[in-house]
Design a protein around this motif. Sequence first.
Motif, PDB file in Angstrom:
ATOM      1  N   THR A 148      11.562   2.543  -2.516  1.00  0.00           N
ATOM      2  CA  THR A 148      11.606   2.708  -3.978  1.00  0.00           C
ATOM      3  C   THR A 148      11.356   1.386  -4.691  1.00  0.00           C
ATOM      4  O   THR A 148      11.101   1.376  -5.888  1.00  0.00           O
ATOM      5  CB  THR A 148      12.966   3.278  -4.430  1.00  0.00           C
ATOM      6  N   THR A 149      11.425   0.284  -3.959  1.00  0.00           N
ATOM      7  CA  THR A 149      11.113  -1.029  -4.524  1.00  0.00           C
ATOM      8  C   THR A 149      10.242  -1.796  -3.530  1.00  0.00           C
ATOM      9  O   THR A 149      10.195  -1.466  -2.334  1.00  0.00           O
ATOM     10  CB  THR A 149      12.373  -1.853  -4.813  1.00  0.00           C
ATOM     11  N   VAL A 150       9.574  -2.817  -4.013  1.00  0.00           N
ATOM     12  CA  VAL A 150       8.759  -3.665  -3.147  1.00  0.00           C
ATOM     13  C   VAL A 150       9.636  -4.364  -2.115  1.00  0.00           C
ATOM     14  O   VAL A 150       9.232  -4.558  -0.964  1.00  0.00           O
ATOM     15  CB  VAL A 150       7.981  -4.685  -3.993  1.00  0.00           C
ATOM     16  N   SER A 151      10.855  -4.719  -2.505  1.00  0.00           N
ATOM     17  CA  SER A 151      11.749  -5.397  -1.559  1.00  0.00           C
ATOM     18  C   SER A 151      12.127  -4.488  -0.398  1.00  0.00           C
ATOM     19  O   SER A 151      12.393  -4.968   0.715  1.00  0.00           O
ATOM     20  CB  SER A 151      13.006  -5.895  -2.268  1.00  0.00           C
ATOM     21  N   ASP A 152      12.123  -3.165  -0.617  1.00  0.00           N
ATOM     22  CA  ASP A 152      12.372  -2.228   0.489  1.00  0.00           C
ATOM     23  C   ASP A 152      11.284  -2.366   1.557  1.00  0.00           C
ATOM     24  O   ASP A 152      11.561  -2.306   2.755  1.00  0.00           O
ATOM     25  CB  ASP A 152      12.387  -0.784  -0.026  1.00  0.00           C
ATOM     26  N   ILE A 153      10.038  -2.548   1.115  1.00  0.00           N
ATOM     27  CA  ILE A 153       8.930  -2.723   2.064  1.00  0.00           C
ATOM     28  C   ILE A 153       9.082  -4.046   2.808  1.00  0.00           C
ATOM     29  O   ILE A 153       8.845  -4.122   4.016  1.00  0.00           O
ATOM     30  CB  ILE A 153       7.582  -2.667   1.324  1.00  0.00           C
ATOM     31  N   GLU A 207       1.034  -3.030  18.228  1.00  0.00           N
ATOM     32  CA  GLU A 207       0.162  -4.203  18.101  1.00  0.00           C
ATOM     33  C   GLU A 207      -0.988  -3.929  17.135  1.00  0.00           C
ATOM     34  O   GLU A 207      -1.537  -2.840  17.097  1.00  0.00           O
ATOM     35  CB  GLU A 207      -0.378  -4.568  19.487  1.00  0.00           C
ATOM     36  N   MET A 208      -1.336  -4.931  16.351  1.00  0.00           N
ATOM     37  CA  MET A 208      -2.440  -4.881  15.392  1.00  0.00           C
ATOM     38  C   MET A 208      -2.147  -3.985  14.182  1.00  0.00           C
ATOM     39  O   MET A 208      -3.056  -3.610  13.439  1.00  0.00           O
ATOM     40  CB  MET A 208      -3.736  -4.407  16.058  1.00  0.00           C
ATOM     41  N   VAL A 209      -0.888  -3.640  13.959  1.00  0.00           N
ATOM     42  CA  VAL A 209      -0.514  -2.820  12.802  1.00  0.00           C
ATOM     43  C   VAL A 209       0.223  -3.686  11.786  1.00  0.00           C
ATOM     44  O   VAL A 209       1.194  -4.358  12.129  1.00  0.00           O
ATOM     45  CB  VAL A 209       0.373  -1.621  13.216  1.00  0.00           C
ATOM     46  N   ASP A 210      -0.251  -3.679  10.544  1.00  0.00           N
ATOM     47  CA  ASP A 210       0.405  -4.410   9.459  1.00  0.00           C
ATOM     48  C   ASP A 210       1.273  -3.459   8.647  1.00  0.00           C
ATOM     49  O   ASP A 210       0.977  -2.262   8.536  1.00  0.00           O
ATOM     50  CB  ASP A 210      -0.627  -5.056   8.531  1.00  0.00           C
ATOM     51  N   ILE A 211       2.309  -4.013   8.052  1.00  0.00           N
ATOM     52  CA  ILE A 211       3.222  -3.176   7.270  1.00  0.00           C
ATOM     53  C   ILE A 211       2.601  -2.753   5.942  1.00  0.00           C
ATOM     54  O   ILE A 211       2.637  -1.582   5.562  1.00  0.00           O
ATOM     55  CB  ILE A 211       4.559  -3.914   7.001  1.00  0.00           C
ATOM     56  N   PHE A 212       1.995  -3.689   5.215  1.00  0.00           N
ATOM     57  CA  PHE A 212       1.571  -3.392   3.837  1.00  0.00           C
ATOM     58  C   PHE A 212       0.326  -4.205   3.493  1.00  0.00           C
ATOM     59  O   PHE A 212       0.280  -5.414   3.709  1.00  0.00           O
ATOM     60  CB  PHE A 212       2.713  -3.748   2.883  1.00  0.00           C
ATOM     61  N   SER A 213      -0.665  -3.528   2.947  1.00  0.00           N
ATOM     62  CA  SER A 213      -1.846  -4.213   2.432  1.00  0.00           C
ATOM     63  C   SER A 213      -2.499  -3.312   1.395  1.00  0.00           C
ATOM     64  O   SER A 213      -2.411  -2.080   1.488  1.00  0.00           O
ATOM     65  CB  SER A 213      -2.843  -4.520   3.559  1.00  0.00           C
ATOM     66  N   TRP A 214      -3.140  -3.906   0.401  1.00  0.00           N
ATOM     67  CA  TRP A 214      -3.833  -3.147  -0.632  1.00  0.00           C
ATOM     68  C   TRP A 214      -4.914  -4.022  -1.249  1.00  0.00           C
ATOM     69  O   TRP A 214      -5.007  -5.212  -0.950  1.00  0.00           O
ATOM     70  CB  TRP A 214      -2.855  -2.646  -1.693  1.00  0.00           C
ATOM     71  N   ASP A 215      -5.738  -3.434  -2.098  1.00  0.00           N
ATOM     72  CA  ASP A 215      -6.817  -4.170  -2.749  1.00  0.00           C
ATOM     73  C   ASP A 215      -6.232  -4.973  -3.906  1.00  0.00           C
ATOM     74  O   ASP A 215      -6.107  -4.473  -5.028  1.00  0.00           O
ATOM     75  CB  ASP A 215      -7.884  -3.197  -3.253  1.00  0.00           C
ATOM     76  N   VAL A 216      -5.914  -6.224  -3.647  1.00  0.00           N
ATOM     77  CA  VAL A 216      -5.277  -7.054  -4.674  1.00  0.00           C
ATOM     78  C   VAL A 216      -6.283  -7.561  -5.704  1.00  0.00           C
ATOM     79  O   VAL A 216      -5.898  -8.192  -6.690  1.00  0.00           O
ATOM     80  CB  VAL A 216      -4.532  -8.249  -4.037  1.00  0.00           C
ATOM     81  N   SER A 217      -7.572  -7.274  -5.495  1.00  0.00           N
ATOM     82  CA  SER A 217      -8.584  -7.739  -6.442  1.00  0.00           C
ATOM     83  C   SER A 217      -8.843  -6.748  -7.568  1.00  0.00           C
ATOM     84  O   SER A 217      -9.525  -7.067  -8.544  1.00  0.00           O
ATOM     85  CB  SER A 217      -9.907  -8.006  -5.712  1.00  0.00           C
ATOM     86  N   ASP A 218      -8.303  -5.532  -7.456  1.00  0.00           N
ATOM     87  CA  ASP A 218      -8.551  -4.475  -8.443  1.00  0.00           C
ATOM     88  C   ASP A 218      -7.297  -4.226  -9.261  1.00  0.00           C
ATOM     89  O   ASP A 218      -6.229  -3.938  -8.714  1.00  0.00           O
ATOM     90  CB  ASP A 218      -8.987  -3.194  -7.729  1.00  0.00           C
ATOM     91  N   GLY A 263       4.867 -13.799  -5.161  1.00  0.00           N
ATOM     92  CA  GLY A 263       5.591 -14.053  -3.923  1.00  0.00           C
ATOM     93  C   GLY A 263       5.118 -13.208  -2.757  1.00  0.00           C
ATOM     94  O   GLY A 263       5.300 -13.580  -1.588  1.00  0.00           O
ATOM     95  N   LEU A 264       4.471 -12.073  -3.048  1.00  0.00           N
ATOM     96  CA  LEU A 264       3.998 -11.197  -1.978  1.00  0.00           C
ATOM     97  C   LEU A 264       2.829 -11.803  -1.215  1.00  0.00           C
ATOM     98  O   LEU A 264       2.568 -11.429  -0.072  1.00  0.00           O
ATOM     99  CB  LEU A 264       3.595  -9.835  -2.554  1.00  0.00           C
ATOM    100  N   ASN A 265       2.111 -12.708  -1.844  1.00  0.00           N
ATOM    101  CA  ASN A 265       0.984 -13.341  -1.167  1.00  0.00           C
ATOM    102  C   ASN A 265       1.456 -14.115   0.056  1.00  0.00           C
ATOM    103  O   ASN A 265       0.843 -14.069   1.129  1.00  0.00           O
ATOM    104  CB  ASN A 265       0.240 -14.269  -2.138  1.00  0.00           C
ATOM    105  N   GLN A 266       2.556 -14.822  -0.097  1.00  0.00           N
ATOM    106  CA  GLN A 266       3.088 -15.590   1.028  1.00  0.00           C
ATOM    107  C   GLN A 266       3.707 -14.671   2.075  1.00  0.00           C
ATOM    108  O   GLN A 266       3.663 -14.956   3.273  1.00  0.00           O
ATOM    109  CB  GLN A 266       4.130 -16.588   0.524  1.00  0.00           C
ATOM    110  N   PHE A 267       4.253 -13.541   1.624  1.00  0.00           N
ATOM    111  CA  PHE A 267       4.940 -12.643   2.552  1.00  0.00           C
ATOM    112  C   PHE A 267       3.953 -11.826   3.385  1.00  0.00           C
ATOM    113  O   PHE A 267       4.121 -11.663   4.597  1.00  0.00           O
ATOM    114  CB  PHE A 267       5.877 -11.706   1.785  1.00  0.00           C
ATOM    115  N   PHE A 268       2.898 -11.296   2.738  1.00  0.00           N
ATOM    116  CA  PHE A 268       1.966 -10.416   3.442  1.00  0.00           C
ATOM    117  C   PHE A 268       0.615 -11.071   3.755  1.00  0.00           C
ATOM    118  O   PHE A 268      -0.192 -10.510   4.488  1.00  0.00           O
ATOM    119  CB  PHE A 268       1.736  -9.137   2.643  1.00  0.00           C
ATOM    120  N   SER A 269       0.320 -12.207   3.152  1.00  0.00           N
ATOM    121  CA  SER A 269      -0.888 -12.987   3.451  1.00  0.00           C
ATOM    122  C   SER A 269      -2.165 -12.147   3.391  1.00  0.00           C
ATOM    123  O   SER A 269      -2.905 -12.022   4.375  1.00  0.00           O
ATOM    124  CB  SER A 269      -0.763 -13.634   4.838  1.00  0.00           C
TER     125      SER A 269
END
Length: 477
Positions: free
Chosen positions: A230-235, A246-257, A298-304
């Motif tokens: 329900t919040t970003v911190s939950d993720i 292996e090779m699975v990321d938790i969270f990613s999205w199109d941050v340019s849009d 802050g998510l940039n540093q967390f999810f890169s």
Amino acid sequence: MHMSKRCLAVLLVAVLTLGFYSASLIDWDSEDVQENPLALLNQKETIRVWYGDESLANYISSAAVAYGEANNVRVLPYYMAESDYLETINKATLGESDETLPMPDVYLISHESLERAYLAGLAVPVDDPTGVLSEDTFPQAALSAVSYHGKSVAYPLYYETSALLYNKTYLYEWARQQAGKADTEGNVEGEGGEFEELDELPDEENSPVVFDEDTIALRTQQFLDRAIPTTVSDIQQMADSFDPPEMVDIFSWDVSDIFYNYYFVGNYMNLGGEAGDDRNLIDIYNQETISCLSVYQGLNQFFSIDSSEEGYESVLQDFLEGRLVFTIVTTDAVAVLDAAREEGSFTFEYGLALMPDPSAELPGRSMSVTGVVAVNGYSEHQELANDFAAFLADGYAENLYDLTGKASANRKVNQDNEALQVFLAEYEDSMPLPKLMEASNYWIQLEVLFAKVWNGEDVNGLVQQLDQQMRTQLVKN
């Protein structure tokens, strides 16, 4: 004999007079008459509908046939792929187009262009004789999208907004991982969410707690019930506690849009009010907006996530290939996922949820864009054009998704489609893009701001700069 000739002459004059009168009602420029002059003997009342999105072709054509047969009229669809669609409509309406384009009586357009259309006389308040423009039929966001200074100047047809897409299979794996762990006191969680003591604790102080299969199954379901964030911190917390394949990321999205980012600031960044038409409402530079953007940064540093590489299509493809647990998508993803499931290339279970808030203290709010049906103020068939516009948005709306893949703004349709119902719930409380002509670059400026924030630039200064820019543009005009 003399009287018979006089009667014949009077009758001939009457016939000629009626003929001239009838000829004045014929549309001599219509396609049918031009190709076949005999068509004028059986001509129906005709309206023309324009659209600029080729994916709508099947829907518009099918609706035109259905409406025409039911009402004994002709509806002629025209696809116009123009860079300046509204300007082309204006030129055709005024007879100034380079080609002999027929003036549209009805046309489809994105809601943020309604101010420009209304002020040019190309959109007028709709009659809504059957009362479809109510919250019984459309969410508030749809009604706001077609509202201009308190008047409904179009009918909502379809919408676009964002939602959280997740891999159910991976969430189950996470829940089972958590189910096998005991808390520091050796307790397990009970059905009501509270923790219950184990019947037996291990003899050795530091030995691990081992649960039987029934307990693990119960705990797995409990964790699974609360797995949807329900919040970003939950993720973020899940990322810390989950050991994915292996090779699975938790969270990613199109941050340019901006479409996939706007929900971070949507509850606090206000330009134009709910209907996006009030020049006196400019509330961009405020502490809540700054706080939300700080969370985003802050998510940039967390999810890169590399904003230059992770486009929407590539992120969605990663999800389809099982390389993501969570991502942010628009309504088009539903058809893509269902097609992949049907052909067997996507073997996971998936689900959709409302967008998570930036934090427990800072609610989010998504952006939305609504495709609408407007009636040309210069049309000579106002009543018929209005009726057909309402038919597109309500009477025929149940066919929209199947024929176009677009999500209908009409809440009465797609009720059996669980995924689209999640999007509809998100759309209900979304913020429509502003209609203000002077702020037509707002979308682009927001994308620029988010890109700079993502790359670590000063949040406070960027928000203040955008606020000043929008105020200057609106005051100047």
